[in-house]
Motif scaffolding. Structure first.
Motif, short mmCIF file in Angstrom:
data_model
loop_
_atom_site.label_atom_id
_atom_site.label_comp_id
_atom_site.label_asym_id
_atom_site.label_seq_id
_atom_site.Cartn_x
_atom_site.Cartn_y
_atom_site.Cartn_z
N PRO A 184 40.32 58.23 40.41
CA PRO A 184 40.84 56.97 39.86
C PRO A 184 42.25 56.64 40.33
CG PRO A 184 40.78 58.69 38.17
CD PRO A 184 40.03 59.22 39.35
N GLU A 185 43.08 57.65 40.57
CA GLU A 185 44.45 57.37 41.04
C GLU A 185 44.44 56.72 42.41
OE1 GLU A 185 44.50 60.66 38.10
OE2 GLU A 185 43.45 60.38 40.01
N LEU A 186 43.54 57.19 43.28
CA LEU A 186 43.42 56.59 44.62
C LEU A 186 42.88 55.18 44.53
CD1 LEU A 186 43.72 57.06 47.67
CD2 LEU A 186 41.34 57.82 47.69
N ALA A 187 41.86 54.96 43.69
CA ALA A 187 41.28 53.63 43.52
C ALA A 187 42.34 52.65 43.00
CB ALA A 187 40.09 53.69 42.57
N ALA A 188 43.16 53.11 42.06
CA ALA A 188 44.21 52.25 41.51
C ALA A 188 45.25 51.90 42.56
CB ALA A 188 44.87 52.95 40.32
N LEU A 189 45.57 52.85 43.43
CA LEU A 189 46.53 52.59 44.50
C LEU A 189 45.98 51.56 45.48
CD1 LEU A 189 49.20 53.26 45.93
CD2 LEU A 189 47.99 55.13 47.10
N TYR A 190 44.72 51.70 45.86
CA TYR A 190 44.11 50.72 46.76
C TYR A 190 44.12 49.33 46.14
CZ TYR A 190 42.22 54.42 49.83
OH TYR A 190 42.06 55.48 50.70
N ALA A 191 43.82 49.25 44.85
CA ALA A 191 43.81 47.96 44.17
C ALA A 191 45.21 47.35 44.16
CB ALA A 191 43.30 48.12 42.75
N ARG A 192 46.20 48.20 43.96
CA ARG A 192 47.58 47.72 43.97
C ARG A 192 47.97 47.23 45.35
NH1 ARG A 192 52.79 51.36 41.99
NH2 ARG A 192 54.31 49.65 41.94
N GLY A 193 47.50 47.92 46.40
CA GLY A 193 47.79 47.49 47.76
C GLY A 193 47.16 46.14 48.07
N GLU A 194 45.95 45.92 47.59
CA GLU A 194 45.29 44.62 47.80
C GLU A 194 46.06 43.50 47.12
OE1 GLU A 194 41.26 44.97 46.55
OE2 GLU A 194 40.72 46.44 48.10
N LYS A 195 46.52 43.75 45.91
CA LYS A 195 47.31 42.74 45.19
C LYS A 195 48.63 42.47 45.92
CE LYS A 195 45.52 43.61 40.54
NZ LYS A 195 45.86 44.06 39.16
N TRP A 196 49.23 43.52 46.46
CA TRP A 196 50.48 43.35 47.18
C TRP A 196 50.31 42.42 48.37
CZ3 TRP A 196 55.55 43.99 46.96
CH2 TRP A 196 56.30 44.06 48.14
N LEU A 197 49.22 42.60 49.12
CA LEU A 197 48.99 41.76 50.28
C LEU A 197 48.67 40.32 49.89
CD1 LEU A 197 46.91 44.18 52.57
CD2 LEU A 197 49.29 43.47 52.86
#
Length: 200
Positions: A184-197
């Motif tokens: 879940p920590e990796l999934a949350a990071l990916y989601a945060r990266g998508e929002k950042w872009l």
């Protein structure tokens, strides 16, 4: 039909930042190292979470106390949207210390997951978040064998278990929910990266 922007110069600038981070940090060239960050830049690591300026201070303080950490880089991908980017870079963190009375090297392999932004024509780090995928501990003298505390070792995530063990033994408080190979920590990071872009 609109033409896609030429991102080659941006990619070169970002790659230069990522490579400079590792070399300048390990060489303790702090004035140049500070220049790769934006003023609000933040660093996440197993043993430290805070601003770039705080990271510089604790890194130098640690070196003065005998802490030895080195970084090596591999391949990279860069996703750019507008003035924001996410860079992922294969990396290895190597740390040497005495563990249970035996001098050891810990090698941790993973990725740097970087949030970058172009401000006033300059790319810089806004957030560096490592992803810890696997690690190992080796005695410098192959004949020696450190007797690890199995209960302490089991407290830490698999991806950086031995690194966390070493860092705990030399006095650091280690964050236990860093992103790893999956979860879940990796999934949350990916989601945060998508929002950042997307500009969020």
């Amino acid at each position: 039909m609109s033409k896609k922007p030429d991102r080659r110069l941006d990619r070169l600038a970002i790659r230069d930042l990522v490579e400079s981070w590792a070399l300048l940090r390990d060489a303790r060239q702090w004035e140049r190292f500070r220049a790769v960050w934006h003023d609000d830049g933040r660093m996440m690591a197993t043993w430290f979470q805070g601003t770039a300026d705080e990271f510089i201070k604790v890194s130098q303080d640690g070196y003065d106390k005998g802490v030895r950490i080195l970084h090596f880089l591999g391949g990279m991908t860069i996703d750019i949207k507008g003035k924001r980017a996410i860079a992922q870079t294969k990396m290895t963190i190597a740390q040497r210390a005495v563990v249970e009375k035996v001098l050891c090297d810990v090698v941790c392999t993973g990725r740097f997951y970087d949030f970058l932004e172009k401000r006033k024509g300059r790319w810089g780090f806004v957030l560096r978040q490592p992803i810890y995928e696997k690690d190992r501990i080796d005695p410098v003298d192959p004949v020696a064998r450190p007797k690890l505390d199995k209960k302490l070792l089991a407290r830490f995530p698999e991806g950086y278990r031995h690194l966390a063990y070493l860092q705990t033994r030399i006095g650091y408080t280690v964050k236990r929910d860093m992103p790893g190979l999956d979860g879940p920590e990796l999934a949350a990071l990916y989601a945060r990266g998508e929002k950042w872009l997307k500009g969020d």
